[in-house]
Motif scaffolding. Structure first.
Motif, mmCIF file in Angstrom:
data_model
loop_
_atom_site.group_PDB
_atom_site.id
_atom_site.type_symbol
_atom_site.label_atom_id
_atom_site.label_comp_id
_atom_site.label_asym_id
_atom_site.label_seq_id
_atom_site.Cartn_x
_atom_site.Cartn_y
_atom_site.Cartn_z
ATOM 1 N N ASP A 1 -30.652 -24.806 61.772
ATOM 2 C CA ASP A 1 -30.175 -23.427 61.783
ATOM 3 C C ASP A 1 -31.294 -22.547 62.317
ATOM 4 N N ASP A 2 -31.002 -21.258 62.531
ATOM 5 C CA ASP A 2 -32.038 -20.387 63.095
ATOM 6 C C ASP A 2 -32.954 -19.775 62.051
ATOM 7 N N GLY A 3 -32.731 -20.101 60.782
ATOM 8 C CA GLY A 3 -33.618 -19.640 59.715
ATOM 9 C C GLY A 3 -32.969 -19.805 58.362
ATOM 10 N N LEU A 4 -33.790 -19.772 57.317
ATOM 11 C CA LEU A 4 -33.306 -19.879 55.949
ATOM 12 C C LEU A 4 -33.632 -18.598 55.195
ATOM 13 N N ALA A 5 -32.598 -17.863 54.826
ATOM 14 C CA ALA A 5 -32.785 -16.705 53.955
ATOM 15 C C ALA A 5 -32.546 -17.154 52.513
ATOM 16 N N THR A 6 -31.279 -17.371 52.149
ATOM 17 C CA THR A 6 -30.989 -17.948 50.827
ATOM 18 C C THR A 6 -31.008 -19.473 50.871
ATOM 19 N N GLY A 7 -30.692 -20.048 52.036
ATOM 20 C CA GLY A 7 -30.628 -21.502 52.164
ATOM 21 C C GLY A 7 -29.311 -22.096 51.698
ATOM 22 N N LEU A 8 -28.363 -21.279 51.271
ATOM 23 C CA LEU A 8 -27.124 -21.802 50.697
ATOM 24 C C LEU A 8 -26.239 -22.484 51.735
ATOM 25 N N THR A 9 -26.199 -21.940 52.955
ATOM 26 C CA THR A 9 -25.387 -22.574 53.994
ATOM 27 C C THR A 9 -25.921 -23.957 54.336
ATOM 28 N N VAL A 10 -27.219 -24.057 54.479
ATOM 29 C CA VAL A 10 -27.829 -25.361 54.769
ATOM 30 C C VAL A 10 -27.660 -26.301 53.583
ATOM 31 N N LEU A 11 -27.721 -25.774 52.366
ATOM 32 C CA LEU A 11 -27.504 -26.611 51.185
ATOM 33 C C LEU A 11 -26.113 -27.235 51.219
ATOM 34 N N LEU B 1 -38.042 -31.243 54.939
ATOM 35 C CA LEU B 1 -37.843 -29.946 55.572
ATOM 36 C C LEU B 1 -38.962 -29.721 56.563
ATOM 37 N N VAL B 2 -38.602 -29.390 57.799
ATOM 38 C CA VAL B 2 -39.581 -29.068 58.825
ATOM 39 C C VAL B 2 -39.347 -27.618 59.234
ATOM 40 N N THR B 3 -40.338 -26.770 58.980
ATOM 41 C CA THR B 3 -40.230 -25.366 59.330
ATOM 42 C C THR B 3 -41.553 -24.890 59.906
ATOM 43 N N LEU B 4 -41.497 -23.898 60.762
ATOM 44 C CA LEU B 4 -42.693 -23.389 61.424
ATOM 45 C C LEU B 4 -43.323 -22.238 60.657
ATOM 46 N N VAL B 5 -42.514 -21.505 59.912
ATOM 47 C CA VAL B 5 -42.999 -20.370 59.119
ATOM 48 C C VAL B 5 -42.311 -20.388 57.765
ATOM 49 N N THR B 6 -43.097 -20.389 56.707
ATOM 50 C CA THR B 6 -42.557 -20.257 55.355
ATOM 51 C C THR B 6 -43.364 -19.186 54.644
ATOM 52 N N GLU B 7 -42.665 -18.142 54.176
ATOM 53 C CA GLU B 7 -43.378 -17.021 53.577
ATOM 54 C C GLU B 7 -42.748 -16.588 52.260
ATOM 55 N N PRO B 8 -43.581 -16.244 51.268
ATOM 56 C CA PRO B 8 -43.037 -15.718 50.009
ATOM 57 C C PRO B 8 -42.453 -14.321 50.185
ATOM 58 N N GLY B 9 -43.012 -13.537 51.095
ATOM 59 C CA GLY B 9 -42.509 -12.188 51.334
ATOM 60 C C GLY B 9 -41.565 -12.163 52.511
ATOM 61 N N PHE B 10 -40.621 -13.071 52.538
ATOM 62 C CA PHE B 10 -39.689 -13.230 53.664
ATOM 63 C C PHE B 10 -38.890 -11.948 53.871
ATOM 64 N N ARG B 11 -38.840 -11.480 55.122
ATOM 65 C CA ARG B 11 -38.218 -10.198 55.428
ATOM 66 C C ARG B 11 -36.833 -10.320 56.068
ATOM 67 N N GLY B 12 -36.320 -11.514 56.152
ATOM 68 C CA GLY B 12 -35.046 -11.740 56.838
ATOM 69 C C GLY B 12 -35.265 -12.498 58.127
ATOM 70 N N VAL B 13 -34.309 -13.318 58.502
ATOM 71 C CA VAL B 13 -34.444 -14.194 59.661
ATOM 72 C C VAL B 13 -34.714 -13.408 60.939
ATOM 73 N N SER C 1 -37.743 -18.511 53.820
ATOM 74 C CA SER C 1 -38.387 -17.926 52.650
ATOM 75 C C SER C 1 -38.906 -19.050 51.774
ATOM 76 N N SER C 2 -39.924 -18.761 51.002
ATOM 77 C CA SER C 2 -40.492 -19.784 50.113
ATOM 78 C C SER C 2 -39.455 -20.275 49.112
ATOM 79 N N GLU C 3 -38.628 -19.362 48.624
ATOM 80 C CA GLU C 3 -37.604 -19.728 47.643
ATOM 81 C C GLU C 3 -36.567 -20.662 48.254
ATOM 82 N N SER C 4 -36.083 -20.320 49.454
ATOM 83 C CA SER C 4 -35.075 -21.167 50.085
ATOM 84 C C SER C 4 -35.667 -22.510 50.494
ATOM 85 N N ALA C 5 -36.923 -22.515 50.928
ATOM 86 C CA ALA C 5 -37.577 -23.776 51.291
ATOM 87 C C ALA C 5 -37.642 -24.712 50.089
#
Length: 226
Positions: A129-139, A175-187, A161-165
Motif C-alpha cells: 500500500d502507499d502507507g500505513l495510518a491505522t493499518g486496518l486495511t492492510v490487517l 514488515l518492510v517500510t522506509l519511514v516509521t515515525e511515532p509522530g506520524f502526520r498522515g500518509v 506510524s509506529s502504532e500501525s507498524a
C-alpha cells in the motif's frame, strides 16, 4: 524521508525488498494508490501482480477515521478501542459493512483482475500500500492472505506510524517500510505529489502489466512453482 510520488517510493521500496522476500511470490496491491507503489516492486521481484480488495470501515459522522476494514470475502478487522471511543453502535457497523461490501464488489467488477486467492496456494505474498495510518486495511488483507494459504506474508509500505507498524508486525511474517515515525502526520505528508489515483489509471496500469509480462497476470503463470 519525503517521496516525490508513489512511483518513486515504489522504486526505493523495491530496492529494500530485494533479497528479503521468499520466492515464488505474488505482489498484492491495495487499490488504488497501492497499485502505483507495487508496479516497480513486482518488476524488481519478477513476480505477478494482483489486487487485494480490502477497504476501510468508517462512519458518516467521522468519514476520515477508520474503525475497521473489510475484505472481499466479507471478513472484517475491527478496532474496538476506536469503536468504544466514538460510541459506534452495531447499527452503524452493519451500515458501514454494507456500504463497504458494495464498494468492493463494484471495484472487483470494474478492474476485472485475477482473484488473488487463485494465485496464493504455494506462494508467498507481498502486500503493498502507499502507507500505513491505522493499518486496518492492510490487517484485513493479511488475514485474507492467511485464509487463502499464503506460505509467507510480507507487508511493504513506504511509510507507517509506529502504532500501525506494531499492529502489522504482530500478524505479518515481516514488515518492510522506509519511514516509521511515532509522530506520524498522515500518509500524504510523506509525498510531494499525492494526487488521487483514478479507477481509469488502475485499469490502464494493469493492462500495461499484462502486455509487458505476456499476460502472466491474467494466466497466473508468472513465478508459479514448477
Amino acid at each position: 524521508m519525503i517521496f516525490q510520488d508513489r512511483s518513486q517510493a515504489g522504486v526505493v521500496l523495491a530496492q529494500r525488498l530485494a533479497g528479503r522476500v521468499r520466492c515464488p511470490c505474488v505482489v498484492a496491491a491495495i487499490p488504488r494508490g497501492g497499485v502505483v507503489v507495487a508496479l516497480p516492486i513486482a518488476e524488481r521481484l519478477g513476480a505477478p501482480i494482483a489486487l487485494v480488495f480490502a477497504r476501510k470501515l468508517t462512519s458518516p459522522s467521522w468519514p476520515e477515521l477508520a474503525f475497521g476494514a473489510l475484505d472481499e470475502d466479507g471478513f472484517e478487522a475491527l478496532d474496538d478501542d476506536t469503536i468504544d471511543a466514538l460510541g459506534i453502535d452495531a447499527t452503524h457497523i452493519q451500515s458501514a459493512r454494507a456500504r463497504t461490501r458494495d464498494s468492493i464488489h463494484a471495484r472487483i467488477e470494474l478492474y476485472r483482475a485475477p482473484p488473488l486467492a487463485d494465485l496464493l496456494p504455494g506462494r508467498g505474498v507481498v502486500i503493498v500500500d502507499d502507507g500505513l495510518a491505522t493499518g486496518l486495511t492492510v490487517l484485513a488483507a493479511i488475514r485474507y492472505a492467511r485464509r487463502h494459504d499464503a506460505t509467507d506474508i510480507t507487508v511493504a509500505v513506504p511509510c507507517a506510524s509506529s502504532e500501525s507498524a506494531a499492529r502489522i508486525e504482530r500478524e505479518a511474517d515481516r514488515l518492510v517500510t522506509l519511514v516509521t515515525e511515532p509522530g506520524f502526520r498522515g500518509v500524504s505528508q510523506y509525498y510531494v505529489d499525492f494526487s488521487q489515483v483514478s479507477d481509469e489509471q488502475v485499469t490502464a496500469m494493469l493492462a500495461t502489466v499484462r502486455t509487458r509480462s505476456g499476460d502472466a497476470v491474467a494466466s497466473g503463470t508468472g513465478g508459479r512453482p514448477a
